[in-house]
Every structure is written in structure tokens, then in C-alpha cells.
Design an enzyme around this catalytic site. Structure first.
Site, PDB file in Angstrom:
ATOM      1  N   LYS A  26       9.141 -30.077  -5.821  1.00 55.77           N
ATOM      2  CA  LYS A  26       8.114 -30.695  -4.980  1.00 55.77           C
ATOM      3  C   LYS A  26       8.378 -30.336  -3.524  1.00 55.77           C
ATOM      4  O   LYS A  26       9.370 -30.770  -2.938  1.00 55.77           O
ATOM      5  CB  LYS A  26       8.097 -32.212  -5.118  1.00 55.77           C
ATOM      6  CG  LYS A  26       6.907 -32.813  -4.362  1.00 55.77           C
ATOM      7  CD  LYS A  26       7.026 -34.300  -4.114  1.00 55.77           C
ATOM      8  CE  LYS A  26       7.792 -34.635  -2.861  1.00 55.77           C
ATOM      9  NZ  LYS A  26       7.136 -34.229  -1.595  1.00 55.77           N
TER      10      LYS A  26
ATOM     11  N   GLU B 235      18.160 -41.859   4.303  1.00 54.11           N
ATOM     12  CA  GLU B 235      17.519 -43.054   3.768  1.00 54.11           C
ATOM     13  C   GLU B 235      16.925 -42.791   2.379  1.00 54.11           C
ATOM     14  O   GLU B 235      17.184 -43.527   1.416  1.00 54.11           O
ATOM     15  CB  GLU B 235      16.431 -43.489   4.755  1.00 54.11           C
ATOM     16  CG  GLU B 235      15.762 -44.788   4.422  1.00 54.11           C
ATOM     17  CD  GLU B 235      14.490 -44.971   5.255  1.00 54.11           C
ATOM     18  OE1 GLU B 235      14.354 -44.309   6.301  1.00 54.11           O
ATOM     19  OE2 GLU B 235      13.629 -45.760   4.820  1.00 54.11           O
TER      20      GLU B 235
ATOM     21  N   GLU C  84      21.510 -33.227   0.058  1.00 55.01           N
ATOM     22  CA  GLU C  84      21.802 -32.614   1.358  1.00 55.01           C
ATOM     23  C   GLU C  84      20.974 -33.387   2.373  1.00 55.01           C
ATOM     24  O   GLU C  84      19.755 -33.246   2.412  1.00 55.01           O
ATOM     25  CB  GLU C  84      21.467 -31.131   1.314  1.00 55.01           C
ATOM     26  CG  GLU C  84      22.205 -30.331   2.364  1.00 55.01           C
ATOM     27  CD  GLU C  84      21.430 -30.255   3.646  1.00 55.01           C
ATOM     28  OE1 GLU C  84      21.610 -31.176   4.475  1.00 55.01           O
ATOM     29  OE2 GLU C  84      20.643 -29.331   3.809  1.00 55.01           O
TER      30      GLU C  84
ATOM     31  N   CYS D 135      18.923 -30.370   9.940  1.00 49.54           N
ATOM     32  CA  CYS D 135      19.831 -31.447   9.573  1.00 49.54           C
ATOM     33  C   CYS D 135      21.224 -31.228  10.136  1.00 49.54           C
ATOM     34  O   CYS D 135      21.950 -32.176  10.396  1.00 49.54           O
ATOM     35  CB  CYS D 135      19.891 -31.614   8.066  1.00 49.54           C
ATOM     36  SG  CYS D 135      20.046 -30.048   7.215  1.00 49.54           S
TER      37      CYS D 135
ATOM     38  N   GLU E  84      19.924 -39.891  13.718  1.00 46.07           N
ATOM     39  CA  GLU E  84      19.371 -38.548  13.695  1.00 46.07           C
ATOM     40  C   GLU E  84      17.957 -38.591  14.271  1.00 46.07           C
ATOM     41  O   GLU E  84      17.100 -39.312  13.759  1.00 46.07           O
ATOM     42  CB  GLU E  84      19.344 -38.031  12.253  1.00 46.07           C
ATOM     43  CG  GLU E  84      18.888 -36.602  12.161  1.00 46.07           C
ATOM     44  CD  GLU E  84      18.962 -36.067  10.741  1.00 46.07           C
ATOM     45  OE1 GLU E  84      18.569 -36.785   9.809  1.00 46.07           O
ATOM     46  OE2 GLU E  84      19.411 -34.917  10.566  1.00 46.07           O
TER      47      GLU E  84
END
Lengths: 480, 286
Positions: free
Chosen positions: A186, A241, A260, A294, A391
Site C-alpha cells: 500500500k 505513532e 522503519e 526519517c 520529529e
């Protein structure tokens, strides 16, 4: 300061190379099919807010069809196929990607907002290389160190983010297929177009139906996929999250999981570092891909004695960044991927100011349409500030200082994340001393944001678990 | 009324040195017969000087080839597979002329193509499998990596395509360059393979192919002071002791396998035979 930039004539890459259909179905069992409940959503060009295409939203019944197709393909074709033949399919895919790289780069830029220079010179070469690399493993699995005859897991359900849409697809699909698994993937709801183009590449490669299935949708579709009982392996790249939600959903099942997730990487600059090189590294570390990375170097830890000089050079360099049309070949910083992400960046930047840090943004003109955020740096940041802990996933750098290497280690590791870290010093022994102490899965020394299919990538702590890339990346898709 | 028969244009089989196709400087050739014993072609009969030229070409190519990224070498080996696939029919025909049945010839060509693909994938993986980070008892970062030995002289076996590919690919994938003495009774396919290599972006000099008398060429190569290793796979058994002795002159690495089964999983042995292990130490400390 912006008037000091040389005026460049626009150098737009032509968008005529891509052929975006008005609407896309789901790619299941080698065919384009409609969604069962007829729902759809729109993919938008974040630089213009123009609607690009109508995308099918896959519901639970569609996900079930895709998983069933993947199961059948795993049991009848792909699982039993000799590694040598699987390898050749993957090599074909690698070659098709190389052949269509310009088209895919333009499509990625239009759908994602990242500069064409980046999608052309970073994303696409890495995508092809990743398939090429894992193609070579398909017939060499007994040599990978996981036993004499490592077996695949079965059907992999994979959910990927919007920051590197096709590259994350490659990181997920290439090792899964090389190991003999089939996949249902997806893509992110804001960037589905290159994954859908990849479906066409699978057809051109004559990949057996069902080996790769692409289901589009948002969080609910992803949830249906990871919770589907027919999935043997879940691989997710995205926020910490959501990663935690997935870990909860998978808990108690026999599903294998790799994650990840987010990061808040420290980029540590010592006083003996070559400053101009370090400034380039900091710029690349946080403004590459609009900071939607990230492993971005979002916390700059600079040794106190050089902080002032470094910041001066950094700001001067930031003013030369070209923010604007992602299709322009001179653009350094493109559009923020979505209105939602822009809102999140703005909110955290406001919180940064409210908590007492000093904000400085590049005084650049931003386009009227689209989602934009100027490259921004916060000084006077304390470890307790939210902009030092959370972040932001945008072009926002938080600067902190340190006096001793031990203090740098302490501050760098003072985060629930642990994806990456950067070290800038001329002293090799100090690089290695620091690297040993960094609680992070990837440590870059005198460089930043380097990726290679041969090098494992992944996090410590709440940045997730499992590795992608290299020999280690096979483990995530083998029954070991 | 039938068309007049068209006379075929025959190919001159020459040597392959430094990316070019020269005749032997000696002006010699020898007759190669087909399976029915009829004249097939004249193969060049390489001389000592041709062998020395080939070693020079291989040495000259070594720096560039070993300096390529493993990824790039992998791409080029894969390109060789693509080019070989494109000439599948030609190779099947050649193997059949040499006496193989249709099924056997097809299987051999297919296996040879797949062998290039197999080794192509090793280019950027061997280091991860045979290299290591070494946990030494001290404040040092210590790692070992495989590096190519240098110029390898290969006495190729008589398996005209699969055996030949199986000895060349593992030598060059790690960054070595080579001088190959083709099968003496079946040399022509080696030169046709050279045409594939020449059109695959493989830099000239990485693979050099000589045809001729093994007993004449092998001793010079085994004794040559600018050759770093020798693969004796196709060397006649009675020559092997003297070749090994000659190779000792500069401590060449010698590979002397027996009873090779070219259809089996090749393993790592042919690659690791021609790599050196380099260990690097670096202190750790502020």
C-alpha cells in the site's frame, strides 16, 4: 539577502514525458480492477494543488482479494520457482526502471513535490540499484548466513510513506521478492502514482500475476492489510505513532514485523571539522527532500567554540538555497508534500518560538499556490523544547551546543529515537569513538544522508527494528 | 528456376587482446575441424610475444577495472549476459558444429548465460560474505575486505562455452583482469565469446583471449613475473607440476581444481582463489 542570489532563467523539466491517467484502479493479480465499494480519493500535485488523478480506495474486501492473489501466487508460482529464475525477473524490473528513469523521476516529482534534481539523481538511481542488488541475492540465499536453505515467509503486507515513494517501494518489494515472498503493497495516499506506474513495469517484466499487488488507500486500507490474517509478514515505514499501532495490532499473532519509523538525528560538529564541508553536510542533512526524511539531521549539535562562526556560514549558505518549482532543474528545496504536513510543520515551528527558541527563516519568495515552508533554523534550543524532541519532518533545524565529546554523546542519545547520527571531525579515532557510543542504526561521518543497497539501514529504540538493505535486509523476509 | 546459391562470408578467428582482435604476431594458425572431421576454420596460434602483449594489456586494464565500483562491475557482467542471450542462436549453432546435440547445446548456452547472471550478482555481495569486522581486544576498529589479486592467467578447460564462462566470470567479477588460453581443440567459441565481451562495455584488456598450443603458451604465462595468479583448470596433467614450479617464481596464487562439474552450483571457490584479504586497523578514542 535573497537579491544576492544570481538570477537563473527557469530550467523546467518537461512534464510531457509522463502520461497520468484520469483514474486508477487497484493492481490485483496482474490486472487493474475497480474497488468493490466504489470509493476513491484524489492525488494532488503539492506544488500547484492541481488534482492529478482519481485513485481507488481499497476496502477490506479488496485487500482480501489482493492477499488471496498473493497467497495463490506464493504457493503455485513464486515460492516454488528456482532462485535463479526469480533473479532474472528482478533484473528485468531493474532494467525497466533504468530505461524509464526519466519518466518515473518526473512523475515522482509531480506527485511528491521533491526537486527533479533529487528524484532524477538520487531516488531513481537508488531504486534501480536496489532491485539490481536484491536480484543478485535471489539465487544466493544459502550464502547469506541464514542457514543452508532459508525459506521465505509467504505473503508480505507492506505499507510505505510518501517521502520517497518509489524508493521505499523498492526497499520493500525487492528483498521480499528475492527471498521468494509475494507482496501486497500500500503506497501512501498522497503519493500513489509511481507505485501504480511500477505495477505497469511488473506487467512489462511479465512478472507472474499475484506476485506484486498494489492497493491504494489511506490509514484504513493499511490497517486492513496489516490486520489481514492471511498476511505472514508486515513491513512498515512511517511514523513512530503508527508503528506502535501496528505493533499492537500484530501482537499475539504469528506475523513477523519490521518497522522503519521516525528519527531525530543529531548531527554533531566538532571544532576541528572542515567547516564549509560540514555546512554542506548540515544543509544536505536537514533540507534534502524538504526535510521529509526519517533519518534527517534535524538536531545540530555544534561545539560551543565554533557555534557562532558555523551558524553564520550556515545561514549564508541557506540563503542560496533555491526554493520553488520542483520541476525546475535548479531547485534545491521543493514543495511540502501535503497541506496536512505543512500544518504540522507550522504548528511545531510556532511552538518552538513560543517555548523560547529563536527562529530564523530564509527570506525567500514562496509560490502562491501549493504547500511551502522556507528553510528554517532555530537557535537557543534547549533539550526540553519540543522542537528538540519531536520529529518535525520538515525543513526545520534545531541548533544546540556542547563542550566535550562526552556531552555530545549524552545529548545526541537523549531521544527516544535512534535511526541515524552524523559526526564531523578531522580526527578518525574520534569518529569511531563517537560512532561506538551513538545509539543509532546508521552513523555517517563527514557525510550525511548516504544510501546504498549494499548497506543495511534501520533504527535503534523507537525508530523501529529490522534492517533494510545489504545482506542483513534479507533476514526480514526469510523464515530464520 | 532456383536462386543462385549465395556464398557465405566466413569469419577470420583472431586473438582478443586489449579489446582488439589482432592476428597472432607470429603469423601462425592451426586447423580446427568440425564434428564430422571437415575443415571448420583456422584458429590463430598465439606466440610467446602475443602472450606477453596480453599480459601487458591485462596489467594496463587492472587499475581501472579494479577501481570500478562493485555495482558497476555487476552491471557490466549482467550486460554480458544480455549480449550472450542475444546471440543465443549463434552459440547453439557453433556448439552443434563442434558436435553437441541440439538439446545439449541449448542447455549449455542457457547455463552459460545464467552463469554470467550468477556472478554479476556477486560483484557487490562477496565483500559482505567473506569480509568481516574483527572484534580485536583493544581500542581499534578493525575490518577485512577482499581485494583482487591482479592479473590472472587462465588455462581454460575444454568445455567450450560453459566451462570457459565459468572460469572467466569469477576472475573478473572481483576486479582482476585475465589472460585466457582457450581450449586447444575447441578454441573458436572463445573468440565468438570475445565478440560478446567486446560489445558489453567491458573495458578493453580486462579479458584477453589467446588461442593456440597450451603446452607452448602456459609455461610462459606461469613464469611471467607480471602475472599474479594462474588457474590451471585446463592445463594438461603432465604439464601441471612444471607449471606450478614456474608459478613459484613470484609466488603466484595457483588454482588447480580437479573433476569440475560445470553444471553444479559454482560456489565461492573460484572467486576467493583470486582475492587477497586486506585488514585495516584504526584507533578508537577521543
Amino acid at each position: 539577502m535573497s537579491e544576492h542570489i544570481f538570477e537563473y532563467a527557469p530550467a523546467p523539466e518537461s512534464a510531457s514525458i509522463v502520461d497520468i491517467r484520469p483514474a486508477y484502479g487497484l493492481f490485483i493479480n496482474g490486472e487493474w480492477v475497480d474497488g468493490t465499494d466504489g470509493r476513491s480519493f484524489k492525488s494532488v500535485n503539492p506544488a500547484t494543488e492541481e488534482v492529478l488523478a482519481e485513485i481507488t480506495e481499497a476496502g477490506p474486501a479488496d485487500v482480501d482479494r489482493a492477499v488471496t492473489a498473493a497467497r495463490t501466487a506464493f504457493e503455485t508460482v513464486w515460492g516454488p520457482m528456482p532462485g535463479r529464475e526469480r533473479a532474472k525477473y528482478l533484473f528485468r524490473i531493474a532494467r525497466l526502471i533504468q530505461e524509464r528513469s526519466r519518466e518515473l523521476a518526473v512523475l515522482e516529482t509531480i506527485d511528491n513535490g521533491k526537486p527533479i534534481r533529487e528524484s532524477r539523481d538520487v531516488d531513481l538511481p537508488l531504486v534501480a540499484a536496489h532491485f539490481f542488488y536484491y536480484a543478485g541475492w535471489a539465487d544466493k540465499l544459502p550464502y547469506a548466513g541464514f542457514g543452508p536453505d532459508p525459506r521465505p515467509l509467504g505473503v508480505a503486507g507492506q505499507v510505505i510513506p510518501w517521502n520517497f515513494p518509489l524508493l521505499m517501494l523498492a526497499w520493500k518489494i525487492a528483498p521480499a521478492l528475492a527471498c521468494g515472498n509475494t507482496v501486497v503493497l500500500k503506497p501512501a495516499e498522497t503519493t500513489p502514482l509511481t507505485a501504480l506506474a511500477f505495477a505497469e513495469i511488473c506487467r512489462q517484466a511479465e512478472l507472474p500475476p499475484g506476485v506484486v499487488n498494489i492497493v491504494t488507500g489511506a490509514g484504513e486500507t493499511g490497517k486492513a492489510l496489516v490486520e489481514h490474517p492471511g498476511v505472514d509478514k508486515v513491513a512498515f515505514t512511517g511514523s513512530t505513532e503508527v508503528g506502535k499501532q501496528i505493533a499492537r495490532a500484530v501482537a499475539g499473532t504469528r506475523k513477523r514485523l519490521t518497522l522503519e519509523l521516525g528519527g531525530k538525528a543529531a548531527n554533531v560538529i566538532f571544532d576541528d571539522a572542515p567547516l564549509d564541508q560540514a555546512v554542506e553536510g548540515v544543509i544536505n542533512g536537514i533540507f534534502f527532500n524538504q526535510g521529509h526524511v526519517c533519518c534527517a539531521g534535524s538536531r545540530l549539535l555544534v561545539q560551543e567554540t565554533i557555534a557562532e562562526e558555523l551558524l553564520e556560514r550556515l545561514k549564508a549558505r541557506m540563503t542560496t538555497l533555491r526554493v520553488g518549482d520542483p520541476l525546475d532543474k535548479n531547485t534545491d528545496v521543493g514543495a511540502v508534500n501535503s497541506a496536512e504536513q505543512l500544518e504540522k510543520i507550522r504548528t511545531l515551528a510556532q511552538i518552538g518560538e513560543a517555548e523560547g527558541a529563536t527562529r530564523w527563516s530564509v527570506p525567500c519568495r514562496l509560490p502562491e499556490q501549493g504547500f511551502w515552508f522556507p528553510p528554517t533554523v532555530f537557535t537557543g534550543v534547549a533539550q526540553s523544547h519540543r522542537i528538540a524532541r519531536e520529529e518535525i519532518f520538515g525543513p526545520v533545524l534545531s541548533v544546540l551546543t556542547f563542550r566535550t565529546p562526552a556531552e555530545a554523546v549524552e545529548k545526541a542519545n537523549n531521544t527516544p529515537y535512534g535511526l541515524s547520527a552524523g559526526i564531523w571531525t578531522e580526527k578518525g579515532s574520534r569518529i569511531l569513538w563517537m560512532a561506538q557510543r551513538m545509539r543509532a542504526g546508521v552513523v555517517w561521518a563527514n557525510t550525511f544522508n548516504k544510501f546504498d543497497p549494499a548497506a543495511p539501514f534501520g533504527g535503534y529504540k523507537e525508530s523501529g527494528f529490522g534492517r533494510e538493505g545489504g545482506r542483513h535486509g534479507l533476514e526480514a523476509y526469510l523464515d530464520v | 528456376m532456383s536462386e543462385p546459391t549465395r556464398l557465405a562470408v566466413r569469419k577470420t578467428y583472431k586473438l582478443f587482446i586489449g579489446g582488439a582482435f589482432p592476428r597472432s604476431e607470429s603469423g601462425r594458425s592451426y586447423v580446427v575441424h568440425d564434428a564430422k572431421g571437415a575443415f571448420w576454420a583456422n584458429a590463430s596460434q598465439a606466440s610467446r610475444k602475443d602472450a606477453r602483449d596480453a599480459v601487458s594489456a591485462a596489467r594496463k586494464a587492472f587499475g581501472g577495472w579494479s577501481g570500478r565500483t562493485p555495482y558497476n562491475r555487476g552491471q557490466i557482467l549482467y550486460r554480458i549476459a544480455e549480449m550472450l542471450e542475444g546471440r543465443r542462436g549463434q552459440f547453439i549453432e557453433e556448439l552443434r558444429t563442434a558436435g553437441a546435440g541440439k538439446a545439449a547445446a541449448t542447455a549449455e548456452v542457457d547455463a552459460a548465460i545464467d552463469r554470467w547472471v550468477w556472478y554479476a550478482g556477486w560483484a557487490d555481495k562477496l565483500g559482505a560474505v567473506v569480509g568481516s569486522a574483527n572484534p580485536v581486544a583493544g581500542p581499534f576498529f578493525n575490518f577485512s575486505t577482499p581485494e583482487p589479486t591482479g592479473v590472472v592467467a587462465v588455462i581454460a578447460p575444454d568445455s567450450p562455452l560453459l566451462g570457459l564462462v565459468s572460469v572467466i566470470a569469477p576472475v573478473i567479477v572481483t576486479g582482476n583482469t585475465c589472460v585466457v588460453v582457450a581450449s586447444e581443440p575447441a578454441p573458436l567459441t572463445a573468440i565468438t565469446l570475445a565478440e560478446v565481451l567486446a560489445t558489453s562495455d567491458l573495458p578493453g584488456g580486462v579479458v584477453n583471449i589467446l588461442t593456440g598450443r597450451r603446452a607452448e603458451l602456459a609455461p610462459w604465462l606461469a613464469a611471467h613475473m607480471d602475472v599474479n595468479a594462474v588457474d590451471l583448470t585446463g592445463a594438461p596433467a603432465d604439464l601441471v607440476p612444471s607449471l606450478e614450479e614456474a608459478a613459484a617464481g613470484n609466488l603466484k596464487r595457483v588454482l588447480r581444481p580437479e573433476g569440475e562439474d560445470w553444471t553444479a552450483d559454482p560456489g565461492l571457490g573460484r572467486m576467493t582463489a583470486f582475492v587477497e584479504t586486506k585488514t585495516v586497523w584504526h584507533p578508537v578514542g577521543v
